[in-house]
Motif scaffolding. Structure first.
Motif, mmCIF file in Angstrom:
data_model
loop_
_atom_site.group_PDB
_atom_site.id
_atom_site.type_symbol
_atom_site.label_atom_id
_atom_site.label_comp_id
_atom_site.label_asym_id
_atom_site.label_seq_id
_atom_site.Cartn_x
_atom_site.Cartn_y
_atom_site.Cartn_z
ATOM 1 N N ALA A 204 23.449 47.261 -60.746
ATOM 2 C CA ALA A 204 22.413 46.569 -59.770
ATOM 3 C C ALA A 204 21.648 47.961 -59.253
ATOM 4 O O ALA A 204 20.561 48.063 -59.191
ATOM 5 C CB ALA A 204 23.052 45.569 -59.014
ATOM 6 N N ALA A 205 22.659 48.802 -58.861
ATOM 7 C CA ALA A 205 22.023 50.063 -58.293
ATOM 8 C C ALA A 205 21.298 50.673 -59.380
ATOM 9 O O ALA A 205 20.146 51.427 -58.974
ATOM 10 C CB ALA A 205 23.128 50.884 -57.607
ATOM 11 N N ALA A 206 21.691 50.880 -60.552
ATOM 12 C CA ALA A 206 20.840 51.650 -61.584
ATOM 13 C C ALA A 206 19.688 51.141 -61.564
ATOM 14 O O ALA A 206 18.397 51.818 -61.950
ATOM 15 C CB ALA A 206 21.749 51.746 -63.063
ATOM 16 N N GLN A 207 19.484 49.762 -61.725
ATOM 17 C CA GLN A 207 18.224 48.967 -61.965
ATOM 18 C C GLN A 207 17.523 49.104 -60.921
ATOM 19 O O GLN A 207 16.079 49.266 -61.045
ATOM 20 C CB GLN A 207 18.549 47.515 -62.610
ATOM 21 C CG GLN A 207 19.531 47.387 -63.786
ATOM 22 C CD GLN A 207 19.435 46.011 -64.080
ATOM 23 O OE1 GLN A 207 18.688 45.086 -63.887
ATOM 24 N NE2 GLN A 207 20.394 45.828 -65.114
ATOM 25 N N LEU A 208 18.096 48.969 -59.589
ATOM 26 C CA LEU A 208 17.039 49.116 -58.643
ATOM 27 C C LEU A 208 16.581 50.400 -58.386
ATOM 28 O O LEU A 208 15.393 50.667 -57.831
ATOM 29 C CB LEU A 208 17.882 48.768 -57.194
ATOM 30 C CG LEU A 208 17.355 48.924 -55.824
ATOM 31 C CD1 LEU A 208 16.239 47.808 -55.916
ATOM 32 C CD2 LEU A 208 18.318 48.558 -54.753
ATOM 33 N N ILE A 209 17.304 51.611 -58.737
ATOM 34 C CA ILE A 209 16.649 52.847 -58.359
ATOM 35 C C ILE A 209 15.523 53.000 -59.295
ATOM 36 O O ILE A 209 14.498 53.567 -58.919
ATOM 37 C CB ILE A 209 17.787 54.040 -59.001
ATOM 38 C CG1 ILE A 209 18.860 54.020 -57.712
ATOM 39 C CG2 ILE A 209 17.126 55.356 -59.032
ATOM 40 C CD1 ILE A 209 20.062 54.670 -58.006
ATOM 41 N N LEU A 210 15.593 52.625 -60.557
ATOM 42 C CA LEU A 210 14.424 52.643 -61.519
ATOM 43 C C LEU A 210 13.274 51.706 -61.170
ATOM 44 O O LEU A 210 12.159 52.278 -61.130
ATOM 45 C CB LEU A 210 14.814 52.230 -62.872
ATOM 46 C CG LEU A 210 15.868 53.398 -63.436
ATOM 47 C CD1 LEU A 210 16.230 52.721 -64.893
ATOM 48 C CD2 LEU A 210 15.325 54.642 -63.655
ATOM 49 N N ALA A 211 13.533 50.525 -60.479
ATOM 50 C CA ALA A 211 12.389 49.573 -60.036
ATOM 51 C C ALA A 211 11.896 50.074 -58.824
ATOM 52 O O ALA A 211 10.596 49.925 -58.901
ATOM 53 C CB ALA A 211 13.188 48.216 -59.624
ATOM 54 N N LEU A 212 12.591 50.989 -58.062
ATOM 55 C CA LEU A 212 11.728 51.364 -56.749
ATOM 56 C C LEU A 212 10.862 52.496 -57.525
ATOM 57 O O LEU A 212 9.792 52.610 -56.591
ATOM 58 C CB LEU A 212 12.885 52.014 -55.783
ATOM 59 C CG LEU A 212 13.618 51.066 -55.322
ATOM 60 C CD1 LEU A 212 14.837 51.825 -54.318
ATOM 61 C CD2 LEU A 212 13.050 50.216 -54.315
ATOM 62 N N GLN A 213 11.013 53.006 -58.236
ATOM 63 C CA GLN A 213 10.026 54.155 -58.885
ATOM 64 C C GLN A 213 8.597 53.377 -59.311
ATOM 65 O O GLN A 213 7.622 54.078 -59.472
ATOM 66 C CB GLN A 213 10.487 54.895 -59.901
ATOM 67 C CG GLN A 213 11.965 55.723 -59.586
ATOM 68 C CD GLN A 213 11.566 56.560 -58.218
ATOM 69 O OE1 GLN A 213 10.663 57.290 -58.098
ATOM 70 N NE2 GLN A 213 12.502 56.313 -57.190
ATOM 71 N N VAL A 228 9.242 57.839 -53.100
ATOM 72 C CA VAL A 228 10.340 57.171 -52.897
ATOM 73 C C VAL A 228 11.280 57.913 -53.513
ATOM 74 O O VAL A 228 11.427 57.927 -54.854
ATOM 75 C CB VAL A 228 10.209 55.871 -53.323
ATOM 76 C CG1 VAL A 228 11.687 55.033 -53.086
ATOM 77 C CG2 VAL A 228 9.266 54.922 -52.620
ATOM 78 N N SER A 229 12.410 58.518 -52.941
ATOM 79 C CA SER A 229 13.548 59.127 -53.741
ATOM 80 C C SER A 229 14.803 58.762 -53.176
ATOM 81 O O SER A 229 15.000 58.682 -51.861
ATOM 82 C CB SER A 229 13.366 60.772 -53.557
ATOM 83 O OG SER A 229 12.253 61.226 -53.740
ATOM 84 N N ILE A 230 15.624 58.464 -54.003
ATOM 85 C CA ILE A 230 16.961 58.037 -53.938
ATOM 86 C C ILE A 230 17.929 59.268 -54.015
ATOM 87 O O ILE A 230 17.754 59.972 -55.231
ATOM 88 C CB ILE A 230 17.554 56.967 -54.893
ATOM 89 C CG1 ILE A 230 16.825 55.587 -54.703
ATOM 90 C CG2 ILE A 230 18.981 56.561 -54.506
ATOM 91 C CD1 ILE A 230 16.943 54.910 -53.369
ATOM 92 N N THR A 231 18.439 59.882 -53.125
ATOM 93 C CA THR A 231 19.092 60.989 -53.058
ATOM 94 C C THR A 231 20.732 60.886 -53.054
ATOM 95 O O THR A 231 21.363 61.983 -53.179
ATOM 96 C CB THR A 231 18.728 61.873 -51.851
ATOM 97 O OG1 THR A 231 18.989 60.983 -50.611
ATOM 98 C CG2 THR A 231 17.152 62.227 -51.802
ATOM 99 N N GLN A 232 21.183 59.724 -52.575
ATOM 100 C CA GLN A 232 22.943 59.784 -52.534
ATOM 101 C C GLN A 232 23.182 58.321 -53.340
ATOM 102 O O GLN A 232 22.496 57.167 -53.047
ATOM 103 C CB GLN A 232 23.298 59.995 -51.109
ATOM 104 C CG GLN A 232 23.074 61.053 -50.624
ATOM 105 C CD GLN A 232 23.703 61.315 -49.272
ATOM 106 O OE1 GLN A 232 24.385 60.293 -48.825
ATOM 107 N NE2 GLN A 232 23.236 62.264 -48.152
ATOM 108 N N ILE A 233 24.263 58.490 -54.229
ATOM 109 C CA ILE A 233 25.004 57.109 -54.709
ATOM 110 C C ILE A 233 26.393 57.248 -54.568
ATOM 111 O O ILE A 233 27.125 58.070 -54.598
ATOM 112 C CB ILE A 233 24.674 56.993 -56.161
ATOM 113 C CG1 ILE A 233 23.256 57.081 -56.251
ATOM 114 C CG2 ILE A 233 25.116 55.514 -56.527
ATOM 115 C CD1 ILE A 233 22.914 57.033 -57.929
ATOM 116 N N ASN A 234 26.937 56.350 -53.554
ATOM 117 C CA ASN A 234 28.317 56.211 -53.297
ATOM 118 C C ASN A 234 29.136 54.914 -53.676
ATOM 119 O O ASN A 234 28.419 53.757 -53.261
ATOM 120 C CB ASN A 234 28.383 56.745 -51.779
ATOM 121 C CG ASN A 234 28.261 57.947 -51.327
ATOM 122 O OD1 ASN A 234 28.741 58.968 -51.905
ATOM 123 N ND2 ASN A 234 27.016 58.050 -50.911
#
Length: 384
Positions: A204-213, A228-234
């Motif tokens: 879900a995180a992978a898909q959401l990161i791309l969707a936000l772009q 919109v930049s995602i800079t951390q994934i934990n």
């Protein structure tokens, strides 16, 4: 003309501040030193605004009250430079030039306390915690403009990419808004070999990161500015376990307040609805928010006019492209008229970028900065 001994003194202050950097709201040594120097110049000094903030006041007859602001905090970066004045604090350095801003404003205060070619009241504002911690907003909340009423306030920043001796200012936006956010995606943990028994927040995180772009690329006009930049994934602890949750952190930057509101709304929708069909519960918390650093037109024009009185016209840049970086001086401009401007930092060789581990403030800029603050005070507050 700025006296050479004052320039040398300011250079020494700058290097001392550089060697002893302090993070936001922890600028105890810097704050004490600033207050000590201001008192030695004969200024009235107020300490404690936003914890470590300092305001020095210089009165010289009737006239308007004007504020000049410098930031004091450093960044959590390990310095890679080899200069004699490099940071002595592990993992902390002045990578944005706040050491230089502070030294320049101190020197301007000393110079103006001697020359006094102005009529009115000058407030020299030394602000903590500019780097993502909202020190400007905290100073305002603690009564900056109530305790020290001002007709306008001005802020300066050194600017790599612009040569020393150049100044840039706009009549509107100079810097983007900042929204720092944390997204939490909660699923159902299970064995990695049996994903059908869980709900995978990593996918879900992978898909959401791309969707936000798609927000800046497809949901906004190309004429609207947004990043919109995602800079951390934990998330996750073992390679054979799908985790219960994943946390994403990132930032949103915009140059228009209405665009900022729209994009925040769209991010919220993506987080809460896009992930739902995957069996994931999404939530978002905003950690930091600065508005657009938007100059007031009259104040910006005053900065430009002052620059043109000091510099050749080709070295004064008007209505340039704003930066998508952010600046919490915006919080002061929300409640008080004023302007924010850049002074060029590139000498014979280009400066390292801001927030770079090899950055160091260009001391060639010190005399330029002192001269400009002094000229601006004399222009805005002419003697009677």
């Amino acid at each position: 003309m700025i006296p050479v001994p004052l320039i040398q003194e300011a250079t020494e202050w700058r290097r001392q501040f550089h060697a002893q950097p302090e993070l936001g709201y922890q600028e105890h040594h810097t704050s004490r030193r600033v207050a000590e120097l201001l008192r030695s110049f004969g200024l009235q000094v107020h300490t404690g605004l936003a914890g470590t903030g300092v305001v020095g006041t210089l009165e010289n007859g009737p006239g308007p009250a004007i504020g000049f602001r410098a930031d004091m905090d450093a960044l959590p970066i390990t310095e890679l430079g080899e200069r004699a004045w490099r940071s002595t604090q592990p993992g902390i350095m002045h990578a944005c030039g706040h050491d230089g801003h502070t030294a320049i404003l101190l020197a301007a205060a000393k110079h103006l306390s001697v020359t006094r070619r102005f009529s009115g009241t000058l407030h020299f504002v030394f602000q903590p915690a500019e780097e993502n911690l909202g020190g400007a907003r905290k100073m305002v909340a603690d009564g900056l403009f109530t305790l020290f009423p001002m007709e306008a306030i001005y802020g300066m920043h050194n600017w790599p990419g612009l040569p020393v001796g150049h100044l840039a200012v706009n009549s509107g936006p100079m810097m983007a808004s900042l929204d720092a956010f944390e997204i939490t995606l909660r699923g159902k943990s299970c064995h990695a070999a049996m994903p059908e028994n869980g709900a995978d927040p990593v996918v879900a995180a992978a898909q959401l990161i791309l969707a936000l772009q798609t927000i800046p690329a497809r949901r906004l006009s190309p004429l609207s500015s947004a990043v919109v930049s995602i800079t951390q994934i934990n998330g996750g602890e073992a390679i054979n376990v799908i985790p219960e949750s994943v946390t994403l952190r990132g930032t949103l930057r915009c140059l228009q307040s209405d665009v900022r509101a729209r994009v925040r709304s769209m991010i919220n929708d993506f987080v809460t609805t896009f992930t739902a069909p995957l069996g994931i519960d999404g939530s978002i918390d905003y950690l930091t928010d600065y508005p657009v650093t938007c100059n007031h037109a009259v104040a910006a024009q005053q900065v430009r006019d002052c620059a043109l009185s000091l510099l050749p016209a080709e070295q004064v840049h008007w209505e340039i492209n704003p930066s998508m970086a952010s600046e919490d001086f915006a919080c002061m401009l929300e409640v008080c008229p004023g302007a924010y401007f850049w002074l060029g930092a590139d000498g014979a060789s280009p400066s390292a970028p801001l927030h770079n581990a090899r950055y160091d403030f260009n001391d060639e800029l010190i005399s330029e900065g002192i001269a400009f603050w002094a000229a601006l005070a004399e222009k805005l507050m002419p003697t009677r």
